[in-house]
Structures are given as C-alpha cells and as structure tokens.
Design a protein around this motif. Structure first.
Motif, PDB file in Angstrom:
ATOM      1  N   LEU A 219      43.035  39.161  50.163  1.00  0.00           N
ATOM      2  CA  LEU A 219      41.663  39.509  49.773  1.00  0.00           C
ATOM      3  C   LEU A 219      41.670  40.403  48.535  1.00  0.00           C
ATOM      4  CD1 LEU A 219      38.631  39.369  50.524  1.00  0.00           C
ATOM      5  CD2 LEU A 219      38.956  41.515  51.771  1.00  0.00           C
ATOM      6  N   LYS A 220      42.573  41.370  48.496  1.00  0.00           N
ATOM      7  CA  LYS A 220      42.660  42.263  47.337  1.00  0.00           C
ATOM      8  C   LYS A 220      42.981  41.474  46.068  1.00  0.00           C
ATOM      9  CE  LYS A 220      45.165  46.296  45.550  1.00  0.00           C
ATOM     10  NZ  LYS A 220      46.167  47.349  45.853  1.00  0.00           N
ATOM     11  N   ALA A 221      43.944  40.556  46.169  1.00  0.00           N
ATOM     12  CA  ALA A 221      44.346  39.762  45.002  1.00  0.00           C
ATOM     13  C   ALA A 221      43.217  38.848  44.547  1.00  0.00           C
ATOM     14  CB  ALA A 221      45.591  38.951  45.338  1.00  0.00           C
ATOM     15  N   LEU A 222      42.534  38.211  45.493  1.00  0.00           N
ATOM     16  CA  LEU A 222      41.442  37.306  45.142  1.00  0.00           C
ATOM     17  C   LEU A 222      40.256  38.050  44.549  1.00  0.00           C
ATOM     18  CD1 LEU A 222      41.487  34.921  48.238  1.00  0.00           C
ATOM     19  CD2 LEU A 222      42.031  34.297  45.871  1.00  0.00           C
ATOM     20  N   ALA A 223      39.916  39.205  45.116  1.00  0.00           N
ATOM     21  CA  ALA A 223      38.784  39.969  44.598  1.00  0.00           C
ATOM     22  C   ALA A 223      39.067  40.468  43.183  1.00  0.00           C
ATOM     23  CB  ALA A 223      38.472  41.146  45.529  1.00  0.00           C
ATOM     24  N   ALA A 224      40.315  40.893  42.930  1.00  0.00           N
ATOM     25  CA  ALA A 224      40.682  41.336  41.579  1.00  0.00           C
ATOM     26  C   ALA A 224      40.634  40.170  40.604  1.00  0.00           C
ATOM     27  CB  ALA A 224      42.074  41.962  41.598  1.00  0.00           C
ATOM     28  N   TRP A 225      41.126  38.999  41.052  1.00  0.00           N
ATOM     29  CA  TRP A 225      41.058  37.799  40.208  1.00  0.00           C
ATOM     30  C   TRP A 225      39.614  37.462  39.871  1.00  0.00           C
ATOM     31  CZ3 TRP A 225      38.526  33.537  42.344  1.00  0.00           C
ATOM     32  CH2 TRP A 225      38.434  32.423  41.507  1.00  0.00           C
ATOM     33  N   ARG A 226      38.732  37.458  40.869  1.00  0.00           N
ATOM     34  CA  ARG A 226      37.323  37.132  40.612  1.00  0.00           C
ATOM     35  C   ARG A 226      36.686  38.139  39.672  1.00  0.00           C
ATOM     36  NH1 ARG A 226      32.559  37.182  45.142  1.00  0.00           N
ATOM     37  NH2 ARG A 226      33.144  39.391  45.129  1.00  0.00           N
ATOM     38  N   GLU A 227      37.009  39.420  39.840  1.00  0.00           N
ATOM     39  CA  GLU A 227      36.421  40.452  38.986  1.00  0.00           C
ATOM     40  C   GLU A 227      36.790  40.212  37.532  1.00  0.00           C
ATOM     41  OE1 GLU A 227      33.812  43.700  39.195  1.00  0.00           O
ATOM     42  OE2 GLU A 227      34.584  42.425  40.800  1.00  0.00           O
ATOM     43  N   ARG A 228      38.039  39.866  37.282  1.00  0.00           N
ATOM     44  CA  ARG A 228      38.474  39.616  35.899  1.00  0.00           C
ATOM     45  C   ARG A 228      37.832  38.351  35.342  1.00  0.00           C
ATOM     46  NH1 ARG A 228      43.503  41.246  38.339  1.00  0.00           N
ATOM     47  NH2 ARG A 228      44.051  43.369  37.669  1.00  0.00           N
ATOM     48  N   GLU A 229      37.737  37.328  36.158  1.00  0.00           N
ATOM     49  CA  GLU A 229      37.079  36.097  35.712  1.00  0.00           C
ATOM     50  C   GLU A 229      35.619  36.378  35.352  1.00  0.00           C
ATOM     51  OE1 GLU A 229      38.170  32.977  35.302  1.00  0.00           O
ATOM     52  OE2 GLU A 229      40.223  33.179  36.058  1.00  0.00           O
TER      53      GLU A 229
END
Length: 394
Positions: A219-229
C-alpha cells in the motif's frame, strides 16, 4: 477605501506592494480551481489594507508575483489575515515553500468570540457588519478570461470586508482577554510541515483494516507511485486510480501486468500501457513495512472501560455547559481524545490541564473525574455543584 479593480502589470503590482508593506496588516484571499488538477490552479489573488484593495491576475502574461510573495512570506512586520485560510496557505506554500507569518485566521478567532465552530464567511460578515454578501459569482469559473466586473467586484469585496472586521475582532479579543487563547491554533496553522507532504507518506491517508507488514508495504509503495503520477500529470489522485482500487491491489496483488485487465476499476489498457508497467514496478519493488512504521493497534493512551466511557460522556456534557457559558466553541477548548484520556486516568501531556484551557475547563473536568464536582438540577435546569467530600476537604 481606494479600489484597484484588476492589476495585471508587474510595475503596478510592485507599487501596490510597496505601499502595503507599511500597513499593519493585509487581508488576503484567493480564487482557484482544482477540480481537474492535482495542484490548485491559482486564478486570482485579492489583497486589502484599510486604505486600498486590489485583485491581482496571476495569469496575466509576464506578471512578476515575486514582490507580492515577498510581502506575504518574507515581511514579518505585516500581519496577514485570512478566513478559513488553509487552502490559500497551501497555494502560497506551493509557490514559495513557505507559509505567511505572522497570520490571523478569522474563522479560528470566531471560535473564541461566540460564533461557533467553522463559521462561514458570509455568516460572519452578516453577524459583524449587518449585511449579506452577493453570492452570485461564488461558483464561477475563475480560470476563464476576461473576468467580468461582477466577478472582480465579488472577489474584492471578500478582502475589503475582511479588512473591516479584523480590527473589530482583535478589539473584542483584547477586551475579553482571549487573544492569547488563539496563539497555539495560529502557530499550528502556520506550520510549513502541514503543507510539505512526501509521496512516501501518502499511504497514511488511506484506511485499511490490517497490520500485515507485506500488505501495508505494498500500500505504501502504490500510494507513493500514485502521488508521483498525479503530480507529474497534474491530475487529481482519483483520476489516476481510485482509493478502493489501490486497496484492492495492495490486498490482492496481481502477478503480471496482464492481470491488471481483470482488476475492477482499471481498464483493459492497463494490461499493456506504460502507467500499468510503472504500477507493476512499484508493486514488485515494495518492501514490507518495518515494525516501527506499523500503525498502532489502538491509541497509546489507556483504553476506556465501560465506567470510564460514562465518565467521558459526562466530561463532554460539562464541556458543552462551559462552552455555552463562555461563548467559546467546544472544539477550541478540548478535543474528544483528551476527554477520553482524562476519563481513562491520564494526567500528563493533556492540553486541557494547562494554560487557559485549565482555567476555563480543565480544573472542573479534573474535579468531575476525581469526584469533587457533580451534576445537579435546580428548577429543571442543569447545574454543577461541589460534593460534600470536596467541601469537607476545604
């Protein structure tokens, strides 16, 4: 008051700022759009002193906002006045990496002056100045040009009224002795860390009923990925991927990019497109959340027994009574978690047990919890009474 309708020229803006720099305070407001973007699209800045007011067009070609930003975040001799200014401060922080200081928020001040919690600007103006605001341009598209006269008049009226009520509110606070009550709230509002948000912390805004390190790591990795996108594309987070879909991917991670086509909330295009590839890379490189980063099982303060829960309810009743008596919004005096902690036996690091909060509420709250204060009725009205035990001790 002198009104400058719309400033779209750097030289005129610099001249305005130079004059405002000697004012004791400036009222500030912004108009922006963010329905279709990650970053708020700043469309208009309004500013006023007691002498003059203006709307500034940040979209004007070639305009230099530098002098204005220097006034807002660099000149500590001028008080900056906002109403419910959280989003205005976010915009200024995005532009400067700083927050205006010193600042005063009239919505927060209103809580100490008997206007209730989160009073709206229109209601506050009507209460203090006795007239209603024109709301006709409230939901206008501020990004479209040219702005018409009604839009500009509406926008400037916000700061002219704000500049009028601010001195009156300060005087009321001075007479009531409540000005110092707001210091902590204003300092919290001016804390830059409230606006500096790292993508790696984005997962903390999401709620998953799990303490599984592997799941939360994904979840942490996906949320960080979405934030950057979202930042890179300047799109709302939900336009990239919805929260519930993000949680589903963390809970049931696909093994291959091809499997993304079977995830509810994602289109078939995710099976082959670049964004799908980046999502899979984020999943595949995710590491389990460390023990130190795992969310607490519950509050660090003691939990409430059944009896303590009843005491907490009594404290909330006492808070309502004291707030009504003093004309102060309950939220400004105490928060629910502090009341529950006090009921559970905590006596350290509680805001209600120090300073003005202790004088106005905390002392009685402590007496109620420790049996020195009780509720009683007299002629059908609720009142507080000292217990026989307390009277014997005194």
């Amino acid at each position: 008051m002198k009104i400058h309708k719309l400033i779209s020229d750097s030289d005129k803006l610099a001249e305005l700022v130079e004059r405002l720099s000697s004012a004791p305070f400036v009222a500030v407001d912004t108009e922006f759009m963010r329905e279709n973007s990650y970053w708020p699209d700043l469309c208009l800045i309004q500013i006023a002193s007691t002498e003059e007011a203006a709307a500034i067009d940040p979209k004007a070609e070639g305009i230099d906002l530098g002098p204005l930003m220097d006034l807002l975040v660099g000149n500590t001799d001028v008080m900056k006045v906002f109403h419910a200014g959280g989003q205005d401060l976010e915009i200024i922080h995005n532009l400067t990496s700083k927050v205006p200081f010193p600042l005063f928020d009239t919505q927060i001040a209103a809580m100490a002056l008997g206007f209730g919690e989160q009073v709206g600007y229109s209601s506050l103006i009507e209460s203090m100045l006795g007239h209603s605001l024109d709301k006709g341009a409230r939901f206008t598209d501020w990004s479209r040009r040219p702005l018409d006269k009604r839009q500009i008049d509406y926008a400037i009226a916000d700061v002219t009224h704000l500049a009028t009520i601010f001195p009156r509110m300060v005087e009321k606070l001075r007479k009531s002795g409540r000005g110092a009550w707001l210091d902590e709230e204003m300092e919290r509002l001016a804390d830059p860390s409230s606006f500096a948000f790292a993508p790696e912390d984005a997962w903390k805004r999401l709620k998953l009923p799990s303490r599984n390190p592997q799941l939360l790591g994904r979840l942490k990795a996906l949320a960080a990925w979405r934030e950057r996108e979202a930042r890179n594309k300047n799109l709302p987070r939900g336009r990239i991927i919805k929260d519930d879909t993000l949680g589903e991917l963390a809970s049931h991670p696909p093994k291959t990019q091809e499997d993304l086509g079977r995830v509810r909330g994602l289109s078939q295009g995710w099976r082959t497109n670049d964004i799908g590839s980046r999502l899979m890379e984020a999943l595949q490189t995710a590491e389990p959340l460390s023990a130190d980063d795992l969310p607490d099982r519950g509050p660090k303060r003691p939990g409430l027994t059944k009896d303590a829960a009843l005491v907490s309810d009594l404290l909330k009743l006492l808070l309502k009574i004291r707030a009504r008596e003093t004309g102060v919004a309950p939220k400004l005096i105490a928060r629910s978690d502090d009341l529950e902690a006090l009921a559970a036996g905590v006596r350290e690091d509680l805001a209600i047990l120090s300073g003005w909060r202790f004088e106005q509420f905390g002392r009685d709250a402590l007496d109620l919890v420790e049996g020195r204060l009780a509720f009683a009725t007299e002629n059908g009205r609720l009142k507080m009474t000292r217990t026989a035990r307390d009277e014997a001790e005194t």
